[in-house]
Design a protein around this motif. Sequence first.
Motif, PDB file in Angstrom:
ATOM      1  N   GLN A  41       5.683   9.250   2.449  1.00  0.00           N
ATOM      2  CA  GLN A  41       6.222  10.162   3.466  1.00  0.00           C
ATOM      3  C   GLN A  41       5.589  11.543   3.345  1.00  0.00           C
ATOM      4  N   THR A  42       5.469  12.036   2.124  1.00  0.00           N
ATOM      5  CA  THR A  42       4.778  13.317   1.916  1.00  0.00           C
ATOM      6  C   THR A  42       3.310  13.205   2.303  1.00  0.00           C
ATOM      7  N   TYR A  43       2.716  12.065   2.011  1.00  0.00           N
ATOM      8  CA  TYR A  43       1.313  11.832   2.372  1.00  0.00           C
ATOM      9  C   TYR A  43       1.128  11.881   3.885  1.00  0.00           C
ATOM     10  N   LYS A  75       0.829  -1.207   0.000  1.00  0.00           N
ATOM     11  CA  LYS A  75       0.000   0.000   0.000  1.00  0.00           C
ATOM     12  C   LYS A  75       0.863   1.256   0.000  1.00  0.00           C
ATOM     13  N   ALA A  76       1.916   1.252   0.808  1.00  0.00           N
ATOM     14  CA  ALA A  76       2.779   2.438   0.902  1.00  0.00           C
ATOM     15  C   ALA A  76       3.425   2.767  -0.441  1.00  0.00           C
ATOM     16  N   LEU A  77       3.701   1.744  -1.245  1.00  0.00           N
ATOM     17  CA  LEU A  77       4.397   1.964  -2.507  1.00  0.00           C
ATOM     18  C   LEU A  77       3.449   2.213  -3.671  1.00  0.00           C
ATOM     19  N   PHE A  78       2.310   1.510  -3.694  1.00  0.00           N
ATOM     20  CA  PHE A  78       1.457   1.544  -4.878  1.00  0.00           C
ATOM     21  C   PHE A  78       0.187   2.378  -4.720  1.00  0.00           C
ATOM     22  N   GLN A 112      -4.693   8.236  12.204  1.00  0.00           N
ATOM     23  CA  GLN A 112      -4.718   6.842  11.765  1.00  0.00           C
ATOM     24  C   GLN A 112      -5.782   6.606  10.700  1.00  0.00           C
ATOM     25  N   GLU A 113      -6.941   7.205  10.875  1.00  0.00           N
ATOM     26  CA  GLU A 113      -8.016   7.048   9.899  1.00  0.00           C
ATOM     27  C   GLU A 113      -7.592   7.571   8.525  1.00  0.00           C
ATOM     28  N   ARG A 114      -6.801   8.626   8.506  1.00  0.00           N
ATOM     29  CA  ARG A 114      -6.375   9.214   7.251  1.00  0.00           C
ATOM     30  C   ARG A 114      -5.217   8.452   6.603  1.00  0.00           C
ATOM     31  N   LEU A 115      -4.394   7.779   7.415  1.00  0.00           N
ATOM     32  CA  LEU A 115      -3.172   7.155   6.896  1.00  0.00           C
ATOM     33  C   LEU A 115      -3.310   5.663   6.621  1.00  0.00           C
ATOM     34  N   LYS A 116      -4.451   5.060   6.984  1.00  0.00           N
ATOM     35  CA  LYS A 116      -4.570   3.611   6.763  1.00  0.00           C
ATOM     36  C   LYS A 116      -4.543   3.262   5.279  1.00  0.00           C
ATOM     37  N   VAL A 117      -4.953   4.192   4.418  1.00  0.00           N
ATOM     38  CA  VAL A 117      -4.918   3.929   2.981  1.00  0.00           C
ATOM     39  C   VAL A 117      -3.484   3.763   2.483  1.00  0.00           C
ATOM     40  N   ALA A 118      -2.514   4.319   3.212  1.00  0.00           N
ATOM     41  CA  ALA A 118      -1.113   4.232   2.812  1.00  0.00           C
ATOM     42  C   ALA A 118      -0.378   3.100   3.518  1.00  0.00           C
ATOM     43  N   GLY A 119      -1.105   2.258   4.251  1.00  0.00           N
ATOM     44  CA  GLY A 119      -0.458   1.151   4.946  1.00  0.00           C
ATOM     45  C   GLY A 119       0.438   1.592   6.077  1.00  0.00           C
ATOM     46  N   VAL A 120       0.069   2.687   6.745  1.00  0.00           N
ATOM     47  CA  VAL A 120       0.879   3.261   7.823  1.00  0.00           C
ATOM     48  C   VAL A 120       0.131   3.110   9.141  1.00  0.00           C
ATOM     49  N   GLU A 121       0.843   2.685  10.180  1.00  0.00           N
ATOM     50  CA  GLU A 121       0.280   2.585  11.521  1.00  0.00           C
ATOM     51  C   GLU A 121       0.781   3.757  12.363  1.00  0.00           C
ATOM     52  N   VAL A 122      -0.134   4.464  13.001  1.00  0.00           N
ATOM     53  CA  VAL A 122       0.212   5.582  13.875  1.00  0.00           C
ATOM     54  C   VAL A 122       0.327   5.060  15.301  1.00  0.00           C
ATOM     55  N   LEU A 123       1.515   5.139  15.878  1.00  0.00           N
ATOM     56  CA  LEU A 123       1.741   4.658  17.235  1.00  0.00           C
ATOM     57  C   LEU A 123       1.344   5.698  18.274  1.00  0.00           C
ATOM     58  N   GLU A 124       1.575   6.963  17.978  1.00  0.00           N
ATOM     59  CA  GLU A 124       1.252   8.030  18.927  1.00  0.00           C
ATOM     60  C   GLU A 124       1.245   9.362  18.212  1.00  0.00           C
ATOM     61  N   ALA A 125       0.395  10.257  18.683  1.00  0.00           N
ATOM     62  CA  ALA A 125       0.372  11.632  18.187  1.00  0.00           C
ATOM     63  C   ALA A 125       0.098  12.550  19.367  1.00  0.00           C
ATOM     64  N   ARG A 126       0.972  13.513  19.593  1.00  0.00           N
ATOM     65  CA  ARG A 126       0.838  14.414  20.748  1.00  0.00           C
ATOM     66  C   ARG A 126       1.170  15.841  20.339  1.00  0.00           C
TER      67      ARG A 126
END
Length: 281
Positions: free
Chosen positions: A136-138, A127-130, A182-196
């Motif tokens: 990263q910009t996403y 997902k991250a590649l295709f 996380q809801e916005r980044l799941k399309v890119a195959g990215v897991e959000v561990l923390e946001a502060r």
Amino acid sequence: MTERKPVFLLNGFLGIVLVLAFAGVGIYYMVQETFVIAIPLLAIAVLLSTGITMVHPNQAVVMTFFGRYVGSIRRNGLWLTIPLTERKKISLRVRNFNSSTLKVNDLDGNPIEIAAVVVFRVTDSAKALFDVDDYQTYVEIQSETALRNIASQYPYDGFDREIYSLRGHTEEIAARLTENVQERLKVAGVEVLEARLTHLAYSTEIAAAMLQRQQAAAIVAARQTIVEGAVGMVEEAIAQLERKGVLPLDEERKANMINNLLVAIVSDRGAQPVINTGSLY
């Protein structure tokens, strides 16, 4: 949506042995001038050598075969896989993104400055590649978009209101921000561990006025506590005097004593005693 899938793998050291074996036999027949056997064996050796790849820890290799996605390798080590494939490597390590300081309006319409840090990692290399142009910009753009969205849903300060605020409920805001990113980044195959939040302040044009408002609220709260305590002390003093019968108090004297005690307790300055020595006549 592209889904990550495994790919054919063979131990890389065994693959090197096979490559050397085919190459050795091919060279042997080449020397014997038996080209009909030598050329296919050497071609097989060259073909197998294109399938050898190395994967480092916390790294994924995404493979395409003439433009078609055939699978990903996530197991570190030396492997022999499908020959003639194009391979791209993606890091699976945990990374931080520190947003720039954004100027947005909170729920009350006050301009504030806000920034955050997002801790993330890639979990689906395909997902991250295709599925996105540059993951990263996403991540950067979507994280700042989510931060703006969260900042506009809450006031900077609750000011004793029964409502979540950016300043007073940092843990709740962090959890809400993590969910939003996380809801916005799941399309890119990215897991959000923390946001502060890393920075939160009123904008310079209203900072002085809002500071005065905070100071006024603190003074009012302190005065309220002092008055509540003073009333309790006066009630206890009057009650003790009446129980012990030290001084008979009618309603007028009781009112004067209450007034004097409250002034002495609540006043910012030390009380100045006035001694009544009687009248001149």
